[in-house]
Write a protein that holds these residues in place. Structure first.
Motif, PDB file in Angstrom:
ATOM      1  N   ILE A  39       0.827  -1.198   0.000  1.00 23.78           N
ATOM      2  CA  ILE A  39       0.000   0.000   0.000  1.00 23.78           C
ATOM      3  C   ILE A  39       0.868   1.257   0.000  1.00 23.78           C
ATOM      4  CG2 ILE A  39      -1.736   1.306   1.306  1.00 23.78           C
ATOM      5  CD1 ILE A  39      -2.860  -1.191   0.016  1.00 23.78           C
ATOM      6  N   VAL A  40       2.029   1.177   0.651  1.00 20.60           N
ATOM      7  CA  VAL A  40       2.903   2.351   0.755  1.00 20.60           C
ATOM      8  C   VAL A  40       4.325   2.071   0.277  1.00 20.60           C
ATOM      9  CG1 VAL A  40       1.591   3.545   2.528  1.00 20.60           C
ATOM     10  CG2 VAL A  40       3.244   1.807   3.211  1.00 20.60           C
ATOM     11  N   ASP A  41       4.527   0.974  -0.458  1.00 20.09           N
ATOM     12  CA  ASP A  41       5.828   0.708  -1.077  1.00 20.09           C
ATOM     13  C   ASP A  41       5.977   1.625  -2.282  1.00 20.09           C
ATOM     14  OD1 ASP A  41       8.084  -0.236  -2.356  1.00 20.09           O
ATOM     15  OD2 ASP A  41       7.502  -2.347  -2.276  1.00 20.09           O
ATOM     16  N   GLN A  42       6.920   2.539  -2.218  1.00 22.18           N
ATOM     17  CA  GLN A  42       7.128   3.514  -3.289  1.00 22.18           C
ATOM     18  C   GLN A  42       8.126   3.028  -4.330  1.00 22.18           C
ATOM     19  OE1 GLN A  42       4.437   5.058  -2.140  1.00 22.18           O
ATOM     20  NE2 GLN A  42       5.265   7.091  -2.553  1.00 22.18           N
ATOM     21  N   THR A  50      12.706 -10.205  -4.912  1.00 21.83           N
ATOM     22  CA  THR A  50      11.399 -10.803  -4.660  1.00 21.83           C
ATOM     23  C   THR A  50      10.555 -10.725  -5.921  1.00 21.83           C
ATOM     24  OG1 THR A  50       9.326 -10.585  -3.382  1.00 21.83           O
ATOM     25  CG2 THR A  50      10.581  -8.574  -3.782  1.00 21.83           C
ATOM     26  N   PRO A  51       9.676 -11.697  -6.153  1.00 22.82           N
ATOM     27  CA  PRO A  51       8.786 -11.604  -7.318  1.00 22.82           C
ATOM     28  C   PRO A  51       7.651 -10.613  -7.115  1.00 22.82           C
ATOM     29  CG  PRO A  51       8.301 -13.588  -6.066  1.00 22.82           C
ATOM     30  CD  PRO A  51       9.540 -12.996  -5.451  1.00 22.82           C
ATOM     31  N   ILE A  52       7.509 -10.087  -5.905  1.00 27.08           N
ATOM     32  CA  ILE A  52       6.411  -9.156  -5.612  1.00 27.08           C
ATOM     33  C   ILE A  52       6.836  -7.764  -6.045  1.00 27.08           C
ATOM     34  CG2 ILE A  52       4.854  -8.270  -3.849  1.00 27.08           C
ATOM     35  CD1 ILE A  52       5.465 -10.809  -2.224  1.00 27.08           C
ATOM     36  N   LYS A  53       6.629  -7.471  -7.314  1.00 30.35           N
ATOM     37  CA  LYS A  53       7.045  -6.200  -7.907  1.00 30.35           C
ATOM     38  C   LYS A  53       5.928  -5.643  -8.787  1.00 30.35           C
ATOM     39  CE  LYS A  53      11.898  -7.697  -8.410  1.00 30.35           C
ATOM     40  NZ  LYS A  53      12.582  -6.795  -7.477  1.00 30.35           N
ATOM     41  N   PRO A  58       0.928  -2.028 -16.648  1.00 27.45           N
ATOM     42  CA  PRO A  58       0.366  -0.677 -16.692  1.00 27.45           C
ATOM     43  C   PRO A  58       0.477   0.096 -15.382  1.00 27.45           C
ATOM     44  CG  PRO A  58      -1.398  -2.232 -16.342  1.00 27.45           C
ATOM     45  CD  PRO A  58      -0.142  -3.055 -16.473  1.00 27.45           C
ATOM     46  N   TYR A  59       1.195  -0.460 -14.376  1.00 25.78           N
ATOM     47  CA  TYR A  59       1.379   0.290 -13.133  1.00 25.78           C
ATOM     48  C   TYR A  59       2.042   1.630 -13.436  1.00 25.78           C
ATOM     49  CZ  TYR A  59       0.058  -3.837 -10.459  1.00 25.78           C
ATOM     50  OH  TYR A  59      -0.651  -4.883  -9.928  1.00 25.78           O
ATOM     51  N   GLY A  60       1.583   2.658 -12.747  1.00 25.63           N
ATOM     52  CA  GLY A  60       2.166   3.982 -12.929  1.00 25.63           C
ATOM     53  C   GLY A  60       1.779   4.689 -14.204  1.00 25.63           C
ATOM     54  N   LYS A  61       0.753   4.225 -14.886  1.00 25.82           N
ATOM     55  CA  LYS A  61       0.438   4.791 -16.194  1.00 25.82           C
ATOM     56  C   LYS A  61       0.006   6.253 -16.125  1.00 25.82           C
ATOM     57  CE  LYS A  61      -4.482   3.673 -16.860  1.00 25.82           C
ATOM     58  NZ  LYS A  61      -4.871   5.050 -17.222  1.00 25.82           N
ATOM     59  N   ASP A  62      -0.480   6.700 -14.966  1.00 29.64           N
ATOM     60  CA  ASP A  62      -0.944   8.081 -14.816  1.00 29.64           C
ATOM     61  C   ASP A  62      -0.003   8.920 -13.960  1.00 29.64           C
ATOM     62  OD1 ASP A  62      -3.382   7.592 -16.277  1.00 29.64           O
ATOM     63  OD2 ASP A  62      -4.095   6.508 -14.515  1.00 29.64           O
ATOM     64  N   LEU A  63       1.197   8.425 -13.729  1.00 33.08           N
ATOM     65  CA  LEU A  63       2.159   9.146 -12.900  1.00 33.08           C
ATOM     66  C   LEU A  63       3.276   9.699 -13.777  1.00 33.08           C
ATOM     67  CD1 LEU A  63       2.994   9.867  -9.968  1.00 33.08           C
ATOM     68  CD2 LEU A  63       4.360   7.782  -9.965  1.00 33.08           C
ATOM     69  N   MET A  64       3.493  11.010 -13.675  1.00 34.42           N
ATOM     70  CA  MET A  64       4.549  11.670 -14.450  1.00 34.42           C
ATOM     71  C   MET A  64       4.419  11.309 -15.929  1.00 34.42           C
ATOM     72  SD  MET A  64       7.716  11.419 -11.725  1.00 34.42           S
ATOM     73  CE  MET A  64       7.700   9.630 -11.668  1.00 34.42           C
ATOM     74  N   ASP A  65       5.446  10.690 -16.508  1.00 28.55           N
ATOM     75  CA  ASP A  65       5.398  10.366 -17.934  1.00 28.55           C
ATOM     76  C   ASP A  65       4.896   8.949 -18.187  1.00 28.55           C
ATOM     77  OD1 ASP A  65       7.521   8.980 -16.941  1.00 28.55           O
ATOM     78  OD2 ASP A  65       8.990   9.687 -18.398  1.00 28.55           O
ATOM     79  N   GLY A  66       4.292   8.351 -17.189  1.00 28.84           N
ATOM     80  CA  GLY A  66       3.763   7.001 -17.350  1.00 28.84           C
ATOM     81  C   GLY A  66       4.768   5.910 -17.080  1.00 28.84           C
ATOM     82  N   THR A  67       5.952   6.273 -16.596  1.00 28.75           N
ATOM     83  CA  THR A  67       6.981   5.283 -16.294  1.00 28.75           C
ATOM     84  C   THR A  67       6.679   4.601 -14.969  1.00 28.75           C
ATOM     85  OG1 THR A  67       8.652   6.576 -17.449  1.00 28.75           O
ATOM     86  CG2 THR A  67       9.453   4.919 -15.903  1.00 28.75           C
ATOM     87  N   PRO A  68       6.613   3.268 -14.923  1.00 26.62           N
ATOM     88  CA  PRO A  68       6.348   2.575 -13.656  1.00 26.62           C
ATOM     89  C   PRO A  68       7.458   2.856 -12.650  1.00 26.62           C
ATOM     90  CG  PRO A  68       6.088   1.094 -15.534  1.00 26.62           C
ATOM     91  CD  PRO A  68       6.737   2.332 -16.058  1.00 26.62           C
ATOM     92  N   THR A  69       7.078   3.126 -11.407  1.00 22.45           N
ATOM     93  CA  THR A  69       8.051   3.448 -10.365  1.00 22.45           C
ATOM     94  C   THR A  69       8.144   2.370  -9.293  1.00 22.45           C
ATOM     95  OG1 THR A  69       6.372   4.596  -9.062  1.00 22.45           O
ATOM     96  CG2 THR A  69       7.629   5.919 -10.647  1.00 22.45           C
ATOM     97  N   CYS A 233      -1.051  -8.440 -13.291  1.00 22.19           N
ATOM     98  CA  CYS A 233      -1.506  -7.200 -13.928  1.00 22.19           C
ATOM     99  C   CYS A 233      -0.297  -6.662 -14.677  1.00 22.19           C
ATOM    100  CB  CYS A 233      -1.986  -6.206 -12.865  1.00 22.19           C
ATOM    101  SG  CYS A 233      -2.359  -4.555 -13.512  1.00 22.19           S
ATOM    102  N   ASN A 234      -0.267  -6.854 -15.984  1.00 25.63           N
ATOM    103  CA  ASN A 234       0.928  -6.524 -16.757  1.00 25.63           C
ATOM    104  C   ASN A 234       0.551  -5.873 -18.083  1.00 25.63           C
ATOM    105  OD1 ASN A 234       0.366  -8.732 -18.688  1.00 25.63           O
ATOM    106  ND2 ASN A 234       0.930 -10.060 -16.973  1.00 25.63           N
ATOM    107  N   LYS A 235       1.524  -5.644 -18.929  1.00 26.99           N
ATOM    108  CA  LYS A 235       1.288  -4.924 -20.182  1.00 26.99           C
ATOM    109  C   LYS A 235       0.339  -5.654 -21.120  1.00 26.99           C
ATOM    110  CE  LYS A 235       5.428  -6.719 -22.513  1.00 26.99           C
ATOM    111  NZ  LYS A 235       6.705  -6.316 -23.163  1.00 26.99           N
ATOM    112  N   TYR A 236       0.117  -6.938 -20.875  1.00 27.80           N
ATOM    113  CA  TYR A 236      -0.805  -7.699 -21.715  1.00 27.80           C
ATOM    114  C   TYR A 236      -2.239  -7.675 -21.165  1.00 27.80           C
ATOM    115  CZ  TYR A 236       3.630  -9.464 -23.481  1.00 27.80           C
ATOM    116  OH  TYR A 236       4.891  -9.547 -24.005  1.00 27.80           O
TER     117      TYR A 236
END
Length: 279
Positions: A39-42, A50-53, A58-69, A233-236
């Motif tokens: 919830i608060v992992d930036q 870890t595989p939990i990434k 599409p994560y971060g698609k509405d943040l800055m230039d759309g680059t996942p952070t 939840c990925n690019k596909y």
């Protein structure tokens, strides 16, 4: 110094000189610090084996230039929004961000790790905090860690009405945390600790979703919205047309709008208790 803890396993020290929230003239608090899970992992998990990434579209698609952070949402998360509302800075970085500067630490970072309590590789958030504290001389701040299984079930379990005992477990954990905060307060007489339980608040988002401006609360925006989280939840994956209508981004994590409404309600309902002022 003010410390605010609320029941998504998060620990904050917050303040501002140019806050959107109207604070008393004598309130000077410099930073936002976050502890907890996804919830608060930036973006700490970007640099942990870890595989939990979620450092991929599409994560971060509405943040800055759309680059996942590495934020588990489509854009900003609670640390960012609290820092923004309190006039500190627009984005709270991850402690393990390779570009992190000492100056960034002075206004706050996140030591959270997605999957904390599930994957042993994610359970080192307190050690990260100790390292960060040494860098800026903050060892006087008491470390409070992540409580495994303590999400208040922000995701699909509440939304889809599954397994009642999980809800009861979350409520019990919140009760135990409140007791722990009371005990900790007695050892820190010069500090102010406030416990904010958001379980009922998020439940109200779901039950009375139209009041908060949400149209869909039973599934997430990414994919089918039922089981997609992290690598699922990925690019596909297909995403919804308008994530501002959705409370959840994936099956566990809210959209930025969901988080923004949550933070707005936390501030509205608790600033008087915290700062003895109104918003």
């Amino acid at each position: 110094m003010l410390y605010v803890l609320y029941a998504v396993c998060v620990f904050f020290s917050v303040c501002s000189s140019e806050a959107k929230v109207k604070l008393p003239a004598n309130v000077v608090v410099p930073a936002v610090f976050a502890f907890g899970d996804s919830i608060v992992d930036q973006g700490n998990n970007n640099n942990i084996g870890t595989p939990i990434k979620c450092n991929f579209p599409p994560y971060g698609k509405d943040l800055m230039d759309g680059t996942p952070t590495g934020r588990f949402s489509n854009a900003k998360t609670p640390p960012d929004l609290l820092a923004e509302e309190l006039g500190i800075k627009g984005l709270v970085p991850a402690y393990l961000d390779p570009n992190l500067r000492d100056e960034d630490l002075k206004t706050g970072v996140s030591f959270a790790s997605g999957g904390c309590g599930y994957d042993p590789l994610t359970a080192s958030s307190m050690e990260l905090f100790k390292l960060g504290a040494r860098r800026i001389g903050l060892m006087g701040i008491p470390p409070i860690g992540c409580l495994p299984m303590q999400r208040t079930l922000l995701g699909g379990i509440i939304a889809r009405g599954c397994v009642e005992e999980h809800n009861e477990a979350a409520q019990l954990a919140n009760t135990k945390m409140a007791v722990a905060i009371d005990l900790l307060s007695k050892t820190l007489p010069k500090s102010k600790l406030v416990f904010i339980d958001i379980y009922d608040l998020v439940t109200d988002f779901i039950v009375n979703h139209k009041k908060y401006g949400f149209e869909e609360v039973k599934k997430g925006c990414c994919g089918s919205g039922n089981i997609e989280v992290g690598m699922l939840c990925n690019k596909y994956s297909a995403t919804c047309e308008d994530d501002t209508k959705y409370l959840f981004w994936d099956s566990f994590h809210p959209t930025e709008k969901g988080y923004r409404v949550l933070v707005d309600q936390i501030i509205k309902n608790n600033m008087n208790k915290i700062f003895k002022t109104t918003v």
